[in-house]
Design a protein around this motif. Structure first.
Motif, mmCIF file in Angstrom:
data_model
loop_
_atom_site.group_PDB
_atom_site.id
_atom_site.type_symbol
_atom_site.label_atom_id
_atom_site.label_comp_id
_atom_site.label_asym_id
_atom_site.label_seq_id
_atom_site.Cartn_x
_atom_site.Cartn_y
_atom_site.Cartn_z
ATOM 1 N N LYS A 50 38.708 35.899 33.438
ATOM 2 C CA LYS A 50 38.223 37.252 33.742
ATOM 3 C C LYS A 50 37.106 37.198 34.781
ATOM 4 C CE LYS A 50 40.525 39.226 30.280
ATOM 5 N NZ LYS A 50 41.766 39.889 30.543
ATOM 6 N N SER A 51 37.042 38.236 35.595
ATOM 7 C CA SER A 51 35.949 38.358 36.562
ATOM 8 C C SER A 51 34.703 38.824 35.823
ATOM 9 C CB SER A 51 36.309 39.382 37.643
ATOM 10 O OG SER A 51 36.318 40.689 37.090
ATOM 11 N N TYR A 52 33.563 38.661 36.458
ATOM 12 C CA TYR A 52 32.311 39.113 35.842
ATOM 13 C C TYR A 52 32.353 40.617 35.575
ATOM 14 C CZ TYR A 52 30.032 34.586 36.694
ATOM 15 O OH TYR A 52 29.679 33.265 36.684
ATOM 16 N N LYS A 53 32.950 41.369 36.481
ATOM 17 C CA LYS A 53 33.057 42.818 36.305
ATOM 18 C C LYS A 53 33.929 43.139 35.098
ATOM 19 C CE LYS A 53 34.122 47.084 38.693
ATOM 20 N NZ LYS A 53 34.534 47.719 39.942
ATOM 21 N N GLU A 54 35.054 42.427 34.950
ATOM 22 C CA GLU A 54 35.930 42.652 33.795
ATOM 23 C C GLU A 54 35.206 42.309 32.490
ATOM 24 O OE1 GLU A 54 40.434 41.732 35.334
ATOM 25 O OE2 GLU A 54 39.040 40.035 35.254
ATOM 26 N N ILE A 55 34.479 41.205 32.500
ATOM 27 C CA ILE A 55 33.730 40.798 31.309
ATOM 28 C C ILE A 55 32.691 41.854 30.949
ATOM 29 C CG2 ILE A 55 32.135 39.074 30.357
ATOM 30 C CD1 ILE A 55 33.614 37.010 32.202
ATOM 31 N N ALA A 56 31.991 42.342 31.956
ATOM 32 C CA ALA A 56 30.978 43.379 31.727
ATOM 33 C C ALA A 56 31.613 44.610 31.080
ATOM 34 C CB ALA A 56 30.293 43.751 33.041
ATOM 35 N N ASN A 57 32.776 45.021 31.566
ATOM 36 C CA ASN A 57 33.466 46.186 30.998
ATOM 37 C C ASN A 57 33.933 45.915 29.568
ATOM 38 O OD1 ASN A 57 33.171 47.821 33.257
ATOM 39 N ND2 ASN A 57 35.067 47.099 34.185
ATOM 40 N N ILE A 58 34.474 44.744 29.313
ATOM 41 C CA ILE A 58 34.964 44.395 27.979
ATOM 42 C C ILE A 58 33.831 44.388 26.964
ATOM 43 C CG2 ILE A 58 35.902 42.485 26.594
ATOM 44 C CD1 ILE A 58 37.593 41.742 29.115
ATOM 45 N N LEU A 59 32.700 43.796 27.348
ATOM 46 C CA LEU A 59 31.592 43.622 26.412
ATOM 47 C C LEU A 59 30.569 44.756 26.443
ATOM 48 C CD1 LEU A 59 30.970 39.777 26.831
ATOM 49 C CD2 LEU A 59 32.316 40.953 25.076
ATOM 50 N N GLY A 60 30.730 45.676 27.388
ATOM 51 C CA GLY A 60 29.790 46.796 27.479
ATOM 52 C C GLY A 60 28.399 46.371 27.922
ATOM 53 N N ILE A 61 28.352 45.413 28.850
ATOM 54 C CA ILE A 61 27.077 44.937 29.387
ATOM 55 C C ILE A 61 27.151 45.001 30.914
ATOM 56 C CG2 ILE A 61 26.544 43.458 27.397
ATOM 57 C CD1 ILE A 61 27.609 41.049 28.919
ATOM 58 N N THR A 62 26.021 44.775 31.568
ATOM 59 C CA THR A 62 26.016 44.830 33.031
ATOM 60 C C THR A 62 26.522 43.520 33.615
ATOM 61 O OG1 THR A 62 23.768 43.956 33.262
ATOM 62 C CG2 THR A 62 23.989 46.367 32.975
#
Length: 97
Positions: A50-62
């Protein structure tokens, strides 16, 4: 008979396979000792691609928080394995992660 290594007299391929499995177990142990959120970020990035952006969206973090977690996770990995294995560890990790 072929080539044998070590006191167990294992053929080279078996010896290498055993070494690789042991190394993977050590890597997994270090990963699962990471704080929970850092481990989640690391696994999503390295195991699921996953990209950092995808991870941020999945986990609800920046994205910035993802970057911080990855930086700290990779620092931990370097600290644990670099003294033991040197550059070969990172080449190996790249091939399995």
């Amino acid at each position: 008979m072929g080539n044998f290594r070590g006191s167990l007299h294992l053929p080279d391929k078996i010896s290498k396979d055993l070494h690789n499995r042991m190394l993977i177990e050590k890597i997994e142990k270090v990963i699962f000792q990471l704080p929970e959120r850092r481990r989640e970020v690391f696994l999503l990035s390295r195991y699921e691609g996953k990209s950092y952006k995808e991870i941020a969206n999945i986990l609800g973090i920046t994205v910035s928080t993802v970057e911080t977690h990855m930086s700290k996770a990779l620092k931990t990995m370097r600290e644990k394995f670099l003294p033991l294995l040197g550059l070969s560890f990172f080449l190996f990790c790249k091939s399995i992660l």
